[in-house]
Design a protein around this motif. Structure first.
Motif, PDB file in Angstrom:
ATOM      1  N   VAL A 261       0.901  -1.314   0.074  1.00 51.90           N
ATOM      2  CA  VAL A 261       0.002  -0.082  -0.046  1.00 51.90           C
ATOM      3  C   VAL A 261       0.878   1.241   0.165  1.00 51.90           C
ATOM      4  N   ASP A 262       0.425   2.390  -0.092  1.00 52.78           N
ATOM      5  CA  ASP A 262       0.800   3.645  -0.283  1.00 52.78           C
ATOM      6  C   ASP A 262       0.944   4.192   1.274  1.00 52.78           C
ATOM      7  N   VAL A 263       1.956   3.999   1.931  1.00 51.36           N
ATOM      8  CA  VAL A 263       2.205   4.194   3.271  1.00 51.36           C
ATOM      9  C   VAL A 263       2.309   5.869   3.710  1.00 51.36           C
ATOM     10  N   HIS A 264       2.190   6.667   2.673  1.00 53.11           N
ATOM     11  CA  HIS A 264       2.152   8.124   2.597  1.00 53.11           C
ATOM     12  C   HIS A 264       0.625   8.500   2.838  1.00 53.11           C
ATOM     13  N   ASP A 265      -0.043   7.675   2.756  1.00 51.04           N
ATOM     14  CA  ASP A 265      -1.636   7.923   2.619  1.00 51.04           C
ATOM     15  C   ASP A 265      -2.512   7.218   3.518  1.00 51.04           C
ATOM     16  N   ALA A 266      -2.940   7.662   4.602  1.00 53.67           N
ATOM     17  CA  ALA A 266      -3.788   6.944   5.679  1.00 53.67           C
ATOM     18  C   ALA A 266      -4.806   6.185   5.176  1.00 53.67           C
ATOM     19  N   LYS A 267      -5.439   7.007   4.451  1.00 53.14           N
ATOM     20  CA  LYS A 267      -6.840   6.160   3.973  1.00 53.14           C
ATOM     21  C   LYS A 267      -6.742   4.949   2.952  1.00 53.14           C
ATOM     22  N   LYS A 268      -5.482   5.109   2.073  1.00 46.95           N
ATOM     23  CA  LYS A 268      -5.130   4.171   1.172  1.00 46.95           C
ATOM     24  C   LYS A 268      -4.654   2.805   2.281  1.00 46.95           C
ATOM     25  N   MET A 269      -3.933   3.242   3.094  1.00 45.69           N
ATOM     26  CA  MET A 269      -3.486   2.256   4.211  1.00 45.69           C
ATOM     27  C   MET A 269      -4.721   1.359   4.700  1.00 45.69           C
ATOM     28  N   ALA A 270      -5.580   2.284   5.191  1.00 48.65           N
ATOM     29  CA  ALA A 270      -7.041   1.637   5.834  1.00 48.65           C
ATOM     30  C   ALA A 270      -7.598   0.744   4.707  1.00 48.65           C
ATOM     31  N   GLU A 271      -8.015   1.359   3.588  1.00 46.84           N
ATOM     32  CA  GLU A 271      -8.373   0.403   2.432  1.00 46.84           C
ATOM     33  C   GLU A 271      -7.536  -0.927   2.304  1.00 46.84           C
ATOM     34  N   GLY A 272      -6.294  -0.794   2.261  1.00 46.09           N
ATOM     35  CA  GLY A 272      -5.469  -2.160   1.987  1.00 46.09           C
ATOM     36  C   GLY A 272      -5.692  -3.151   3.129  1.00 46.09           C
ATOM     37  N   ILE A 273      -5.723  -2.395   4.399  1.00 45.75           N
ATOM     38  CA  ILE A 273      -6.093  -3.423   5.541  1.00 45.75           C
ATOM     39  C   ILE A 273      -7.380  -4.071   5.340  1.00 45.75           C
ATOM     40  N   LYS A 274      -8.334  -3.356   5.097  1.00 45.17           N
ATOM     41  CA  LYS A 274      -9.747  -3.716   4.853  1.00 45.17           C
ATOM     42  C   LYS A 274      -9.709  -4.853   3.880  1.00 45.17           C
ATOM     43  N   SER A 275      -9.031  -4.576   2.591  1.00 41.32           N
ATOM     44  CA  SER A 275      -9.247  -5.611   1.477  1.00 41.32           C
ATOM     45  C   SER A 275      -8.600  -6.774   2.076  1.00 41.32           C
ATOM     46  N   VAL A 276      -7.699  -7.011   2.866  1.00 40.55           N
ATOM     47  CA  VAL A 276      -7.361  -8.261   3.585  1.00 40.55           C
ATOM     48  C   VAL A 276      -8.383  -8.801   4.624  1.00 40.55           C
ATOM     49  N   LEU A 277      -8.586  -8.121   5.352  1.00 40.63           N
ATOM     50  CA  LEU A 277      -9.560  -8.585   6.573  1.00 40.63           C
ATOM     51  C   LEU A 277     -10.884  -8.784   5.946  1.00 40.63           C
ATOM     52  N   LEU A 278     -11.544  -8.102   4.795  1.00 38.21           N
ATOM     53  CA  LEU A 278     -12.982  -8.638   4.317  1.00 38.21           C
ATOM     54  C   LEU A 278     -12.897  -9.760   3.442  1.00 38.21           C
TER      55      LEU A 278
END
Length: 395
Positions: free
Chosen positions: A334-351
């Motif tokens: 994920v793009d670790v410079h962008d908090a929202k993109k990090m959250a979306e990346g985590i969500k894509s794995v957990l769901l």
């Protein structure tokens, strides 16, 4: 082969290899260096004799610990940084050079390109120096006189050293202006972490996310990580917990106080510094490893997460991270410079059960194929043989 390792190493990390347990009052000597410890264990398991040289300012005298085919020497170094800066670590490098004559070996291996490496160069012994970071990159994040001194040490080592290796493709590329195609020998994983099979998609009510950070520092990106978790809670209905381990993240410390001031402590547990063995024991309790660092020369935490079958979410341009994670095959990038993109990346794995289980299987397979301790140890032995036979080191 008799192999001398010159590096930061914690004496207690090799306690099981000594004839007598390390006394409690001496167990703190040395400094944690997980990758180096695992290399020592791997070389020992291959049947080689190991001598370890390490320095510590907390002792006034030499300590020696012995076991079958292993000798560990802790020698004194100076505590005051200004003295080291003043004379370019002369006392420390002289200490290492002296140890090579008192405790000789067939080959000498320094980890990191600083005082341990320069000590071997001074001793004029056959040596291998492994870069474990890029001193210029470190200086960019820590703009202080001490890091400048370390940078100058690194330049002296580059000018005078003979044989070098790196621990990642990232460092090979970073150092291509110094020497092209330096041989890559990755860090080995702690074999105790490797699980027999990958873990299934979590079915329990509460999902636990872990980050292991070394200090409240820009390079490790803790502020964006906390912001990402705050956003994650808004886009997921599941019960989430975020657990942060590492120095600077205990109550009253800088990381906790910053989170408190920015109202980012909800569902976040700040564990602070945790001894390595305890951390490894607790790691399997988590469902996802979130590694928000902006730059890593390697990233041992990634290996430990993959070995436990824990899916990893980490930076797509964070130094060696993409390479360790097989460019996204063994971890979600994920793009670790962008908090929202990090959250979306985590969500894509957990769901997504398919994504979650694919990453756990791929991560564990990469551990077996690329980062096994015995494999890494043998790669170093092959380099040692070339050095002793005066064969140029090639990739």
């Amino acid at each position: 082969m008799k192999i001398a390792i010159a590096s930061w190493v914690n004496v207690s990390s090799l306690n099981d290899y000594f004839d007598h347990p390390v006394p409690k009052e001496l167990a703190h000597l040395g400094a944690p260096a997980t990758a180096v410890t695992n290399i020592i264990k791997g070389l020992h398991e291959l049947g080689h004799e190991i001598i370890v040289y390490t320095l510590d300012f907390r002792t006034e005298k030499r300590h020696i610990f012995k076991g079958e085919r292993i000798t560990f020497i802790v020698e004194k170094e100076r505590h005051r940084a200004r003295y080291k800066l003043w004379d370019g670590w002369k006392f420390e490098t002289d200490q290492i050079a002296k140890l090579t004559h008192e405790f000789p070996a067939d080959i000498y291996h320094a980890h990191w390109s600083y005082e341990y490496a320069l000590g071997l160069i001074k001793a004029k012994v056959p040596h291998l120096i492994t870069f474990r970071d890029d001193s210029w990159e470190i200086l960019k994040y820590f703009k202080d006189v001490y890091r400048l001194g370390k940078f100058n040490l690194d330049r002296r080592v580059r000018a005078k050293g003979e044989n070098f290796s790196v621990n990642s493709m990232y460092l090979q590329q970073q150092l291509s202006g110094f020497r092209k195609q330096l041989p890559i020998v990755p860090n080995p994983v702690n074999p105790h972490c490797i699980q027999p099979k990958a873990r299934p998609f979590p079915q329990h009510k509460t999902i636990k996310i872990i980050s292991i950070l070394t200090g409240f520092q820009k390079r490790k990106n803790p502020k964006k990580a906390l912001e990402a978790f705050s956003h994650l809670k808004k886009i997921m209905v599941e019960d989430l917990e975020f657990h942060i381990y590492g120095s600077g993240f205990d109550q009253g410390q800088a990381g906790y106080e910053w989170a408190l001031a920015h109202q980012l402590t909800d569902k976040v547990t700040f564990h602070g510094y945790t001894p390595y063995d305890q951390l490894i024991a607790e790691l399997p309790n988590y469902d996802l490893l979130f590694h928000p660092a902006l730059e890593e020369s390697f990233g041992n935490t990634l290996l430990e997460g993959m070995a436990f079958g824990i899916p990893v979410v980490a930076g797509q341009d964070a130094g060696a991270v993409p390479w360790v994670l097989a460019h996204g095959k063994a971890g979600q990038l994920v793009d670790v410079h962008d908090a929202k993109k990090m959250a979306e990346g985590i969500k894509s794995v957990l769901l997504n059960k398919e994504v979650y289980e694919r990453l756990t299987h791929a991560g564990l397979a990469r551990i077996h194929n690329t980062f096994a301790t015995a494999t890494i140890a043998q790669k170093y032995v092959d380099l040692y043989d070339k050095i002793l036979k005066d064969i140029p080191l090639e990739v």
